[in-house]
Design an enzyme around this catalytic site. Structure first.
Site, PDB file in Angstrom:
ATOM      1  N   ASP A 194      25.947 -59.451 -56.466  1.00 10.11           N
ATOM      2  CA  ASP A 194      27.002 -58.446 -56.665  1.00 10.11           C
ATOM      3  C   ASP A 194      27.947 -58.839 -57.793  1.00 10.11           C
ATOM      4  OD1 ASP A 194      27.837 -60.537 -55.053  1.00 10.11           O
ATOM      5  OD2 ASP A 194      28.720 -59.295 -53.490  1.00 10.11           O
TER       6      ASP A 194
HETATM    7  C1  LIG Z   1      49.437 -68.577 -57.039  1.00 12.85           C
HETATM    8  C2  LIG Z   1      48.538 -67.747 -56.263  1.00 12.85           C
HETATM    9  C3  LIG Z   1      47.255 -67.389 -56.936  1.00 12.85           C
HETATM   10  C4  LIG Z   1      46.401 -66.543 -56.089  1.00 12.85           C
HETATM   11  C5  LIG Z   1      44.960 -66.555 -56.388  1.00 12.85           C
HETATM   12  C6  LIG Z   1      44.172 -65.926 -55.300  1.00 12.85           C
HETATM   13  C7  LIG Z   1      42.729 -66.326 -55.246  1.00 12.85           C
HETATM   14  C8  LIG Z   1      42.080 -65.708 -54.059  1.00 12.85           C
HETATM   15  C9  LIG Z   1      40.662 -65.797 -54.038  1.00 12.85           C
HETATM   16  C10 LIG Z   1      39.846 -65.119 -53.183  1.00 12.85           C
HETATM   17  C11 LIG Z   1      40.301 -64.241 -52.114  1.00 12.85           C
HETATM   18  C12 LIG Z   1      39.417 -63.115 -51.707  1.00 12.85           C
HETATM   19  C13 LIG Z   1      38.721 -62.390 -52.811  1.00 12.85           C
HETATM   20  C14 LIG Z   1      38.164 -61.118 -52.383  1.00 12.85           C
HETATM   21  C15 LIG Z   1      36.862 -60.686 -52.953  1.00 12.85           C
HETATM   22  C16 LIG Z   1      35.716 -61.604 -52.854  1.00 12.85           C
HETATM   23  C17 LIG Z   1      34.740 -61.241 -51.798  1.00 12.85           C
HETATM   24  C18 LIG Z   1      33.523 -62.147 -51.846  1.00 12.85           C
HETATM   25  O1  LIG Z   1      33.637 -63.298 -51.597  1.00 12.85           O
HETATM   26  N1  LIG Z   1      32.360 -61.570 -52.202  1.00 12.85           N
HETATM   27  C19 LIG Z   1      31.098 -62.311 -52.314  1.00 12.85           C
HETATM   28  C20 LIG Z   1      30.049 -61.699 -51.403  1.00 12.85           C
HETATM   29  O2  LIG Z   1      29.879 -60.350 -51.609  1.00 12.85           O
HETATM   30  C21 LIG Z   1      30.690 -62.276 -53.763  1.00 12.85           C
HETATM   31  O3  LIG Z   1      29.386 -62.660 -53.936  1.00 12.85           O
HETATM   32  C22 LIG Z   1      31.644 -63.168 -54.497  1.00 12.85           C
HETATM   33  C23 LIG Z   1      31.900 -63.115 -55.740  1.00 12.85           C
HETATM   34  C24 LIG Z   1      33.012 -63.876 -56.429  1.00 12.85           C
HETATM   35  C25 LIG Z   1      34.306 -63.126 -56.319  1.00 12.85           C
HETATM   36  C26 LIG Z   1      35.463 -63.837 -56.970  1.00 12.85           C
HETATM   37  C27 LIG Z   1      36.723 -63.154 -56.610  1.00 12.85           C
HETATM   38  C28 LIG Z   1      37.934 -63.694 -57.278  1.00 12.85           C
HETATM   39  C29 LIG Z   1      39.119 -62.918 -56.808  1.00 12.85           C
HETATM   40  C30 LIG Z   1      40.379 -63.374 -57.414  1.00 12.85           C
HETATM   41  C31 LIG Z   1      41.545 -62.578 -56.937  1.00 12.85           C
HETATM   42  C32 LIG Z   1      42.754 -62.853 -57.762  1.00 12.85           C
HETATM   43  C33 LIG Z   1      43.912 -62.062 -57.373  1.00 12.85           C
HETATM   44  C34 LIG Z   1      45.073 -62.049 -58.305  1.00 12.85           C
HETATM   45  C35 LIG Z   1      45.592 -63.289 -58.861  1.00 12.85           C
HETATM   46  C36 LIG Z   1      47.019 -63.262 -59.325  1.00 12.85           C
HETATM   47  O1  LIG Z   2      16.853 -61.465 -46.105  1.00 14.18           O
HETATM   48  C1  LIG Z   2      17.611 -60.500 -46.243  1.00 14.18           C
HETATM   49  C2  LIG Z   2      18.985 -60.552 -45.917  1.00 14.18           C
HETATM   50  C3  LIG Z   2      19.742 -59.425 -46.053  1.00 14.18           C
HETATM   51  N1  LIG Z   2      19.211 -58.267 -46.519  1.00 14.18           N
HETATM   52  C4  LIG Z   2      20.031 -57.044 -46.600  1.00 14.18           C
HETATM   53  O2  LIG Z   2      21.204 -57.341 -47.327  1.00 14.18           O
HETATM   54  C5  LIG Z   2      22.295 -56.625 -46.793  1.00 14.18           C
HETATM   55  C6  LIG Z   2      23.461 -57.549 -46.509  1.00 14.18           C
HETATM   56  O3  LIG Z   2      23.084 -58.493 -45.574  1.00 14.18           O
HETATM   57  P1  LIG Z   2      24.094 -59.163 -44.532  1.00 14.18           P
HETATM   58  O4  LIG Z   2      24.747 -58.070 -43.786  1.00 14.18           O
HETATM   59  O5  LIG Z   2      23.333 -60.193 -43.798  1.00 14.18           O
HETATM   60  O6  LIG Z   2      25.089 -59.997 -45.451  1.00 14.18           O
HETATM   61  P2  LIG Z   2      26.535 -59.712 -46.063  1.00 14.18           P
HETATM   62  O7  LIG Z   2      27.147 -58.483 -45.542  1.00 14.18           O
HETATM   63  O8  LIG Z   2      27.298 -60.937 -45.947  1.00 14.18           O
HETATM   64  O9  LIG Z   2      26.116 -59.456 -47.572  1.00 14.18           O
HETATM   65  C7  LIG Z   2      27.031 -59.526 -48.638  1.00 14.18           C
HETATM   66  O10 LIG Z   2      27.157 -60.858 -49.107  1.00 14.18           O
HETATM   67  C8  LIG Z   2      26.230 -61.378 -50.010  1.00 14.18           C
HETATM   68  C9  LIG Z   2      25.971 -60.454 -51.150  1.00 14.18           C
HETATM   69  O11 LIG Z   2      24.901 -60.953 -51.893  1.00 14.18           O
HETATM   70  C10 LIG Z   2      25.658 -59.087 -50.658  1.00 14.18           C
HETATM   71  O12 LIG Z   2      25.494 -58.185 -51.724  1.00 14.18           O
HETATM   72  C11 LIG Z   2      26.691 -58.562 -49.756  1.00 14.18           C
HETATM   73  O13 LIG Z   2      26.301 -57.324 -49.294  1.00 14.18           O
HETATM   74  C12 LIG Z   2      21.780 -55.878 -45.559  1.00 14.18           C
HETATM   75  O14 LIG Z   2      21.547 -54.557 -45.860  1.00 14.18           O
HETATM   76  C13 LIG Z   2      20.496 -56.594 -45.232  1.00 14.18           C
HETATM   77  O15 LIG Z   2      19.565 -55.757 -44.593  1.00 14.18           O
HETATM   78  C14 LIG Z   2      17.875 -58.184 -46.874  1.00 14.18           C
HETATM   79  O16 LIG Z   2      17.401 -57.139 -47.288  1.00 14.18           O
HETATM   80  N2  LIG Z   2      17.120 -59.312 -46.734  1.00 14.18           N
END
Ligand SMILES: CCCCCCCC/C=C\CCCCCCCC(=O)N[C@@H](CO)[C@H](O)/C=C/CCCCCCCCCCCCC
Ligand SMILES: O=c1ccn([C@@H]2O[C@H](COP(=O)(O)OP(=O)(O)O[C@H]3OC[C@@H](O)[C@H](O)[C@H]3O)[C@@H](O)[C@H]2O)c(=O)[nH]1
Length: 396
Positions: free
Chosen positions: A235
């Site tokens: 993603d």
């Molecule tokens: C002095 C304070 C500074 C604050 C910095 C805050 C950093 C917080 C970091 C993370 C909190 C949650 C982020 C929400 C979205 C991420 C969801 C997630 O983990 N998704 C994964 C699975 O789907 C995905 O693969 C991850 C990808 C990497 C995402 C990186 C997100 C960075 C977000 C930074 C937010 C900064 C906010 C503003 C800063 C002033």
């Molecule tokens: O082996 C797998 C695992 C998962 N999936 C599919 O992937 C989707 C997400 O799976 P889960 O609900 O287990 O996982 P999450 O909700 O944590 O996924 C999330 O985090 C990791 C990212 O890479 C994904 O894009 C995000 O959706 C589902 O639709 C599931 O059916 C597969 O198709 N194959």
């Protein structure tokens, strides 16, 4: 001696700045959330909206799968196709999809079995054939646990303006029975929502792949879906591919309603810890900044700072700090719910504390156990996000 005092004073001032930044973040996220979320689109000519191919990757079933998938057959949208991608041909979800296809013959729906090995990420492998068969230029990826409102697709399509290449939904949780569901709601309604909204406001890549609408032509230019099979956080890299090509990535105004029928506290913790590991690898600055954006760590270090500078009681400071933080989280959650919070104030307080404490412990755990387990498979994440599967020896 003097230099030590100066250093401590400098540190105390720095911590107070971090504290002020946190309140700015809180307030900006609240205001931005009010402006961005729950919008209506009364003037949209729905018939003119472009067609959408929806990819639904499925593995196994849960008690809410039928109900969740059925919402996709009942969407108010002029042209869309449903492409169900079932990882294993003997998977029980096949029966559920078939029964829905029989119930709604007018909806354009197809099933793809077995996927195609294009990389390591099992979700990408699962969707690979469905993606090739998609007939519209707008492709949506929607995870199995997502429930849609009738008008969500309209909202997402409306946000796909000429400069936008990818529209994502901010994750939230449907109301289900039990404490585990409340705790999940607390996680997605507090710290996560605050950072997600802020990141969107500041155009920082934070797109979660559970519900995303993308321009297929741009994705194809980046190598197609298969180009992202080498990553577990596909993603993040997909959204980055759009940003690198000058497209905007935005969060739409409807929340991604996660409504999986299988949920528990340990399942939630394992999942959040997996996401933390992905974040640590993808955006290493979050290793330092994420703890500095949590109520308790910020409160404790600032309590020391205000005591050092102003001689204010650290305990009184910490209590007031926590109370105001809590009230802001409560206000945000009420707004996300678009009404009243579906559990009692007492439950809210308990959930809030458990979530805050659990969050810190999970952050710690994410550093101590670097390997990632997802749906029974083990992966090793390398810096930068490329992933390698770990195979364990079977002894008979
Ligand atoms: C002095 C304070 C500074 C604050 C910095 C805050 C950093 C917080 C970091 C993370 C909190 C949650 C982020 C929400 C979205 C991420 C969801 C997630 O983990 N998704 C994964 C699975 O789907 C995905 O693969 C991850 C990808 C990497 C995402 C990186 C997100 C960075 C977000 C930074 C937010 C900064 C906010 C503003 C800063 C002033
Ligand atoms: O082996 C797998 C695992 C998962 N999936 C599919 O992937 C989707 C997400 O799976 P889960 O609900 O287990 O996982 P999450 O909700 O944590 O996924 C999330 O985090 C990791 C990212 O890479 C994904 O894009 C995000 O959706 C589902 O639709 C599931 O059916 C597969 O198709 N194959």
């Amino acid at each position: 001696m003097e230099s030590l005092e100066l250093t401590l004073l400098g540190l105390a001032i720095l911590l107070m700045i971090v504290w002020c930044v946190n309140w700015c973040m809180h307030l900006s996220a609240l205001i931005y959330g009010k402006w961005r979320l729950h919008r209506q689109h009364p003037d949209v000519v729905v018939e003119e909206l472009p067609g959408i191919s929806i990819l639904k990757p499925l593995v196994g079933i849960d008690p809410n799968l039928f109900e969740n998938l059925e919402t996709f057959f009942n969407m108010k949208y002029p042209a869309y196709e449903l492409l169900f991608c079932i990882q294993d041909e003997f998977d029980a979800s096949r029966m559920i999809v078939q029964s829905l296809m029989d119930k709604y013959p007018a909806v354009d729906a197809k099933m793809f079995l077995g996927g195609k090995n294009v990389g390591i990420n099992p979700k990408i492998n699962n969707m690979a054939i469905g993606y090739e068969a998609a007939k519209f230029d707008l492709v949506m990826i929607s995870d199995s646990g997502i429930k849609m409102n009738e008008d969500t697709l309209i909202d997402m399509a409306v946000h796909m303006t000429s400069k936008v290449g990818l529209v994502h939904q901010m994750p939230y949780i449907c109301t289900r029975k039990g404490f585990a569901s409340n705790l999940e709601k607390m996680y997605f309604g507090s710290q996560h929502a605050k950072c997600y909204l802020l990141a969107d406001l500041m155009r920082i890549n934070c797109a979660t792949g559970m519900s995303v609408l993308m321009r297929k032509s741009v994705l194809d230019e980046a190598g197609g879906l298969k180009a992202f099979g080498q990553y577990l956080a596909e993603d993040f890299f997909m959204a980055q591919a759009f940003l690198d090509r000058g497209w905007r990535v935005i969060c739409c105004s409807r929340l991604a309603l996660q409504n999986s029928g299988t949920y528990s506290i340990s399942h939630h913790h394992r999942r959040i810890c997996r996401w933390m590991k992905l974040r640590n690898a993808m955006v290493p600055t979050t290793v330092l900044f994420e703890p500095l954006s949590l109520c308790m760590p910020v409160g404790i270090i600032t309590a020391w700072a205000v005591n050092y500078i102003f001689d204010i009681s650290p305990l009184t400071f910490l209590l007031v700090h926590t109370l105001i933080w809590f009230l802001l989280d409560y206000t945000r959650m009420k707004h996300l719910e678009h009404g009243s919070i579906p559990f009692s104030k007492f439950d809210f307080v308990v959930c809030w504390f458990i979530n805050e404490i659990g969050y810190m412990l999970l952050l710690l755990q994410s550093h101590l156990e670097p390997a990632i387990t997802w749906r029974g498979r083990h992966f090793k994440l390398k810096w930068g996000g490329v992933v390698e599967e770990i195979y364990t020896k079977q002894t008979v």
